[in-house]
Structures are given as C-alpha cells and as structure tokens.
Write a protein that holds these residues in place. Structure first.
Motif, mmCIF file in Angstrom:
data_model
loop_
_atom_site.group_PDB
_atom_site.id
_atom_site.type_symbol
_atom_site.label_atom_id
_atom_site.label_comp_id
_atom_site.label_asym_id
_atom_site.label_seq_id
_atom_site.Cartn_x
_atom_site.Cartn_y
_atom_site.Cartn_z
ATOM 1 N N GLY A 172 1.012 -1.382 -0.005
ATOM 2 C CA GLY A 172 -0.267 -0.051 -0.250
ATOM 3 C C GLY A 172 0.870 1.589 -0.235
ATOM 4 N N TRP A 173 2.090 1.182 1.010
ATOM 5 C CA TRP A 173 2.883 2.743 0.768
ATOM 6 C C TRP A 173 2.984 2.501 -0.039
ATOM 7 C CZ3 TRP A 173 8.134 2.227 0.341
ATOM 8 C CH2 TRP A 173 8.813 3.447 0.973
ATOM 9 N N ASP A 311 -2.533 0.512 4.317
ATOM 10 C CA ASP A 311 -1.949 -0.851 5.270
ATOM 11 C C ASP A 311 -2.744 -0.908 6.649
ATOM 12 O OD1 ASP A 311 -1.098 -1.593 3.242
ATOM 13 O OD2 ASP A 311 1.107 -0.618 3.361
ATOM 14 N N ARG A 312 -2.822 0.493 7.081
ATOM 15 C CA ARG A 312 -3.461 -0.087 8.509
ATOM 16 C C ARG A 312 -5.037 0.133 9.006
ATOM 17 N NH1 ARG A 312 -0.928 2.711 12.689
ATOM 18 N NH2 ARG A 312 -2.517 3.695 14.640
ATOM 19 N N TRP A 313 -5.686 0.285 8.653
ATOM 20 C CA TRP A 313 -7.321 -0.075 8.773
ATOM 21 C C TRP A 313 -7.905 -0.739 7.289
ATOM 22 C CZ3 TRP A 313 -5.634 5.239 9.217
ATOM 23 C CH2 TRP A 313 -5.366 5.842 10.873
ATOM 24 N N GLY A 314 -7.494 -1.139 6.343
ATOM 25 C CA GLY A 314 -7.292 -1.990 5.202
ATOM 26 C C GLY A 314 -7.955 -1.367 3.868
ATOM 27 N N GLY A 315 -7.998 -1.918 2.988
ATOM 28 C CA GLY A 315 -8.516 -0.675 1.659
ATOM 29 C C GLY A 315 -9.562 -0.766 1.634
ATOM 30 N N ALA A 316 -10.938 -1.837 1.532
ATOM 31 C CA ALA A 316 -11.221 -1.412 1.596
ATOM 32 C C ALA A 316 -12.767 -0.642 2.667
ATOM 33 C CB ALA A 316 -13.128 -3.109 1.598
ATOM 34 N N ARG A 317 -11.971 -0.874 3.135
ATOM 35 C CA ARG A 317 -12.901 0.283 4.547
ATOM 36 C C ARG A 317 -12.796 2.159 4.643
ATOM 37 N NH1 ARG A 317 -11.250 -0.951 10.555
ATOM 38 N NH2 ARG A 317 -12.842 -3.118 10.368
ATOM 39 N N VAL A 318 -11.356 1.756 4.148
ATOM 40 C CA VAL A 318 -10.704 3.413 3.855
ATOM 41 C C VAL A 318 -11.373 3.583 2.065
ATOM 42 C CG1 VAL A 318 -8.995 4.846 2.911
ATOM 43 C CG2 VAL A 318 -9.070 2.699 5.136
ATOM 44 N N THR A 319 -12.000 2.862 1.252
ATOM 45 C CA THR A 319 -12.205 3.331 -0.495
ATOM 46 C C THR A 319 -13.934 3.515 -0.014
ATOM 47 O OG1 THR A 319 -10.774 1.450 -1.334
ATOM 48 C CG2 THR A 319 -12.854 2.575 -2.618
ATOM 49 N N GLY A 361 -4.664 5.680 -4.068
ATOM 50 C CA GLY A 361 -4.349 4.509 -2.997
ATOM 51 C C GLY A 361 -4.686 3.522 -2.226
ATOM 52 N N SER A 362 -6.173 4.342 -1.752
ATOM 53 C CA SER A 362 -6.307 2.963 -1.391
ATOM 54 C C SER A 362 -7.126 1.381 -2.443
ATOM 55 C CB SER A 362 -7.970 3.734 0.108
ATOM 56 O OG SER A 362 -9.002 3.978 -1.125
ATOM 57 N N ALA A 363 -8.106 2.130 -3.131
ATOM 58 C CA ALA A 363 -8.066 1.279 -3.828
ATOM 59 C C ALA A 363 -6.658 0.031 -4.661
ATOM 60 C CB ALA A 363 -8.890 1.655 -4.897
ATOM 61 N N TYR A 364 -5.419 0.911 -4.720
ATOM 62 C CA TYR A 364 -4.777 0.055 -5.653
ATOM 63 C C TYR A 364 -4.217 -1.325 -4.268
ATOM 64 C CZ TYR A 364 -3.768 0.016 -10.310
ATOM 65 O OH TYR A 364 -2.763 0.267 -11.263
ATOM 66 N N LYS A 365 -4.325 -0.805 -3.146
ATOM 67 C CA LYS A 365 -4.169 -1.552 -1.753
ATOM 68 C C LYS A 365 -4.932 -3.024 -1.977
ATOM 69 C CE LYS A 365 -2.865 -3.595 2.131
ATOM 70 N NZ LYS A 365 -1.684 -4.500 2.277
ATOM 71 N N MET A 366 -5.983 -2.393 -1.780
ATOM 72 C CA MET A 366 -7.503 -3.861 -2.222
ATOM 73 C C MET A 366 -6.537 -4.703 -3.040
ATOM 74 S SD MET A 366 -10.801 -1.118 -2.225
ATOM 75 C CE MET A 366 -11.841 -2.822 -2.326
ATOM 76 N N ILE A 367 -5.808 -4.043 -4.033
ATOM 77 C CA ILE A 367 -5.673 -5.133 -6.016
ATOM 78 C C ILE A 367 -5.185 -6.132 -4.839
ATOM 79 C CG2 ILE A 367 -4.916 -5.680 -8.058
ATOM 80 C CD1 ILE A 367 -5.791 -3.111 -8.271
ATOM 81 N N PRO A 368 -3.215 -6.028 -4.854
ATOM 82 C CA PRO A 368 -2.164 -7.558 -4.044
ATOM 83 C C PRO A 368 -3.613 -8.246 -2.707
ATOM 84 C CG PRO A 368 -2.010 -5.094 -3.576
ATOM 85 C CD PRO A 368 -3.328 -5.032 -4.440
ATOM 86 N N ALA A 369 -4.431 -7.119 -1.985
ATOM 87 C CA ALA A 369 -4.758 -8.194 -0.596
ATOM 88 C C ALA A 369 -5.697 -8.796 -1.244
ATOM 89 C CB ALA A 369 -5.671 -6.875 -0.315
ATOM 90 N N ILE A 370 -6.937 -8.663 -2.631
ATOM 91 C CA ILE A 370 -8.123 -9.595 -2.576
ATOM 92 C C ILE A 370 -7.231 -10.598 -3.183
ATOM 93 C CG2 ILE A 370 -8.786 -10.352 -4.898
ATOM 94 C CD1 ILE A 370 -9.955 -7.040 -4.450
ATOM 95 N N PHE A 371 -5.507 -10.817 -3.551
ATOM 96 C CA PHE A 371 -5.293 -12.409 -4.068
ATOM 97 C C PHE A 371 -3.985 -13.038 -3.462
ATOM 98 C CE2 PHE A 371 -6.383 -9.841 -8.206
ATOM 99 C CZ PHE A 371 -6.518 -10.976 -9.157
ATOM 100 N N ALA A 372 -4.876 -11.670 -2.150
ATOM 101 C CA ALA A 372 -3.088 -12.467 -1.310
ATOM 102 C C ALA A 372 -4.305 -13.220 -0.300
ATOM 103 C CB ALA A 372 -2.111 -10.955 -0.010
ATOM 104 N N ALA A 373 -5.734 -12.401 -0.233
ATOM 105 C CA ALA A 373 -6.332 -13.438 0.916
ATOM 106 C C ALA A 373 -7.301 -14.893 -0.312
ATOM 107 C CB ALA A 373 -7.838 -12.593 0.847
#
Length: 450
Positions: A172-173, A311-319, A361-373
């Motif tokens: 995310g950072w 990174d801190r609170w979750g991409g979906a929540r921030v988005t 920033g938050s939406a792009y963090k969601m992309i790797p998080a989706i596939f990591a999950a």
C-alpha cells in the motif's frame, strides 16, 4: 548449514546494489524478512525512486493538453466543446495503452521497458513543437493529442513492476508512493504552463517542450543505469487472461473509475471548467492557471496517505468512507454552481481532488490484498495482482474520458456544469454501495483482509 546457505544466496543477490542494471535479479524473495532486511529493501527502494521519476514525466506528457488548451486563444478558432475533446482524446488513448504496457513489463523486463516507454514520450512532445501554431487544423491537433496517450501507459507498467518488488505488508505504501509521485506530473506540468503564461505569454507554448524534452532523455538514461529487471515477471504473460475471468477484476475497475478516473478527468478539465463557468473571474488563461494546479497537487500528495491508511485499516474500509466523502464533495460543487459561489465551488473541487487521491491509494492497495486473501502471499498473488493493476488502470483511466464528455455535454446543453456534477454524485453513490456489498457486508463469502 541452513543459515550459511541463506547468507550466501542473499549476498549474491545483493550484488545489483553495487552494480545496478548490470543483470536480472534471479533470486527475489520480498516476503523473506531476512532477505528483505539485508538486500531486498535497498534494491526495491532504488527501483522505486527511478520508477517514480519516469512515471512522473509520463504523467506530465499525458496531461500536457490540459495546459496546451489554455494557449489556444481566439487565433486558433476552437470553441470550448472542441477543447474538451482535445483533453479527452489523450485520456482515452492513455487508458487503452495501459493494457499493452502491462504486458510489456513481462515481455521485456521492468528496467528495459521503463527506458523504452520514457523514450516514446519524445513522440508527442516533438509533434507538438512541429505543428502548434495558429491555422493548424483541428484534425491535426486531435492526432497529436492522441500521441500524448503514451504518457498514460507508463503508469500501468510502472505499477506492475513495483508491485513485484515489495512484500505484501508494504504494498500500500510503495504503490501509493509510486502512483503519487507519478500523479504529481499533472500539477507539475500545469505549474510549468503557469510560469510560461505568466512570463512569456500565451504565444509561446513551445517553451513547455524546451523543459520536458531534456527531462525525458534524462529519465531514460537514469532508468537504464539504476533500475533492474525481475525475471519472475516474465511468468505474467497469461495472467491478464486469467484475471479477466475474475469478478473482482471488474469490481475493482469500476471503483478505480471513481477514484483515478475522477482525478485524471478533473485534472485535465478543471482549467477549462473555471474559464467557462466563471468567465468573468477567469477571463485570461493565466488567471485559470493559477488555480488549475492546486487540486491535482493535493490529490497527488495524499495518494500515499491513502495507501498508508489502507495498510493500517484495510483498503475496502478506507475506500468506502472515501466514496462517502467524494459524494459529499460533489454535492458541495453542485450547490456552489447553483448559487454561483466561486469560493464554495473551489472548496468543493479541491476536496474532490483530495478524496480522489486518497481513494487511488486505498483502491490500489485492495488489488494485491484480494489475491493475497485468495491465494496467500507469494508469486501467484503477485502475478495476478500485477495483471489486475493493468486492467483496472486502463479502465479507470477511461473514467477521465467520461468526466470530460460529461462536462462537454453539460456545457453544450445548458452552459453550466450542473448535470455533470449530479452525474458524479450518483456514480460515487453507486461505488460506495458496491464497495460495501462486495467487501464489507457480513457474509461467509467475504474475503478477509481486503
């Protein structure tokens, strides 16, 4: 024995720190904390720095026409609707270029393609220098504006490349820094345009190119010298076809239309909107240029903050909450337009830029998080998230086209932007509902950690 083997491998991999660009990084393990601390962080940081530089100049070239249209005075004979089209064309082409640019990283390597993509920026800049003068045909300008789309493609290849360099916990950072630094190219070229307008006047647009052509060459040279190729990225060639069958790809593309599409669309159109809607206050291009850069500047600077929040609170929540804020800002802009309140209008628009930057920033963090999950952290997740970044980046950029079309039609039909502002408000409402329904609503099928 295990410790000795690990140390030997890490030491050999650390070689590119001393000789960057000398060869591919055959052993790359960003999720290995020992490897990351000893060698990986330094290599990744160096590649990030020069990726940002090249992408920054790419964004500047992509958004050149948001400045060039301010130089197209009465001598050129183009009306506001034609100027909105001139800014929409590079946005459209840039979005389309993001798909092949993502493939190019896998085909040629991150460093190699960064060099090539930087040199391609010489095409639109030299073309503008050749044709731009009163009497040029509108069709010629449309063709030259389309060439500027190559600058929009840089983003996709840069993000796919940097995504592979960083571990999941820092994506995310890192992606926020990479994208935010690139996005700063929009206000940067607008500041250069303001300087030219304020000092040399509207009759000297070629001075913009005197600044950017040497910077393009410098970016290519530095990328060749200091960046590296990751052979692992060559496994990504079929990933885009696989990801295209993934429903999350289209959900994220929709959300990215709302965030990045808003940012780039408003960045291209804001100066023209001020001149058309508040003509008395912004009768000359230089007056509009004083404010044009402010929104894109703030939106770019906060993009890494959006990644850090995610990174801190979750991409979906921030988005989700970001779309709530964007809807509120769009409502402020609409009300200000109805009341013809310039101060409130500028406040609402600046907020739209800021929240679109955070959402990027938050939406792009969601992309790797989706596939990591779905797949766990590792090469498979990096492979698919890199491909999805190409798809979402391409479709998201088309949102900038829709923004310019919405303004064009609204001003043509009513002389005001009110219909466009209501359309933006409705779309942000749709995006926040989709974010909640897919990623936040309590459900057994919900992906944890997105």
């Amino acid at each position: 024995m295990t410790t000795t083997t690990t140390t030997t491998t890490t030491t050999s991999t650390a070689g590119p720190i001393a000789a960057p660009g000398s060869g591919p990084l055959d052993d790359w393990r960003p999720e290995d904390e020992a490897f990351w601390a000893q060698a990986g962080a330094g290599i990744a940081r160096r590649n990030l720095i020069f990726s940002v530089l090249s992408e920054h100049i790419g964004f500047s070239v992509w958004s050149l026409w948001s400045v060039i249209v301010l130089f197209l005075g009465p001598a050129y004979g183009f009306d506001p609707a034609q100027k909105f089209t001139l800014t929409a064309v590079p946005t459209l082409v840039g979005g389309a270029m993001r798909i092949p640019y993502t493939f190019a990283v896998a085909r040629f390597g991150g460093r190699n393609w960064t060099v090539v993509s930087a040199l391609l920026l010489l095409l639109p800049t030299t073309a503008i220098a050749i044709v731009l003068e009163p009497g040029v045909s509108y069709g010629t300008l449309l063709a030259v504006a389309a060439l500027a789309g190559v600058g929009g493609g840089n983003f996709a290849s840069s993000m796919a490349n940097i995504n592979a360099f960083y571990p999941q916990r820092l994506k995310g950072w890192a992606l926020g820094i990479n994208a935010g630094g690139g996005n700063l190219g929009v206000p940067a070229v607008q500041l250069v345009g303001l300087a030219v307008l304020a000092t040399a006047g509207a009759g000297h647009p070629r001075l913009l190119l005197v600044v950017y052509i040497p910077l393009i060459v410098l970016a290519a040279l530095l990328s060749a010298r200091y960046m590296d190729n990751l052979p692992a990225l060559r496994n990504d060639k079929g990933a885009m076809r696989e990801v295209a069958r993934e429903p999350h790809a289209w959900v994220m593309s929709l959300l990215y239309i709302g965030t990045f599409g808003s940012f780039i669309g408003f960045g291209f159109a804001f100066g023209q909107v001020l001149q058309v809607q508040f003509h008395a206050e912004f009768a000359t291009p230089v007056k509009a240029a004083y404010l044009t850069f402010l929104g894109p500047l703030l939106g770019s600077l906060v993009r890494p903050v959006g990644g850090w929040f995610a990174d801190r609170w979750g991409g979906a929540r921030v988005t989700f909450w970001n779309f709530v804020a964007m809807a509120g800002a769009a409502l402020v802009v609409y009300l200000a337009s109805r009341q013809e309140s310039l101060g409130l209008f500028l406040t609402g628009f600046v907020l739209l830029f800021v929240f679109s930057g955070l959402g990027n920033g938050s939406a792009y963090k969601m992309i790797p998080a989706i596939f990591a999950a779905k797949l766990g952290p590792g090469p498979a997740a990096r492979r698919k998230s890199g491909a999805l970044m190409g798809i979402a980046g391409a479709i998201g950029a088309l949102g900038g086209v829709l923004v310019n079309i919405a303004f064009r039609e609204s001003f043509l039909n009513s002389g005001r932007g009110d219909a466009a502002y209501l359309a933006f408000l409705a779309f942000y409402g749709l995006c926040l509902v989709v974010t909640w329904a897919v990623y936040l609503r309590p459900s057994a099928r919900r992906l944890a950690g997105v």
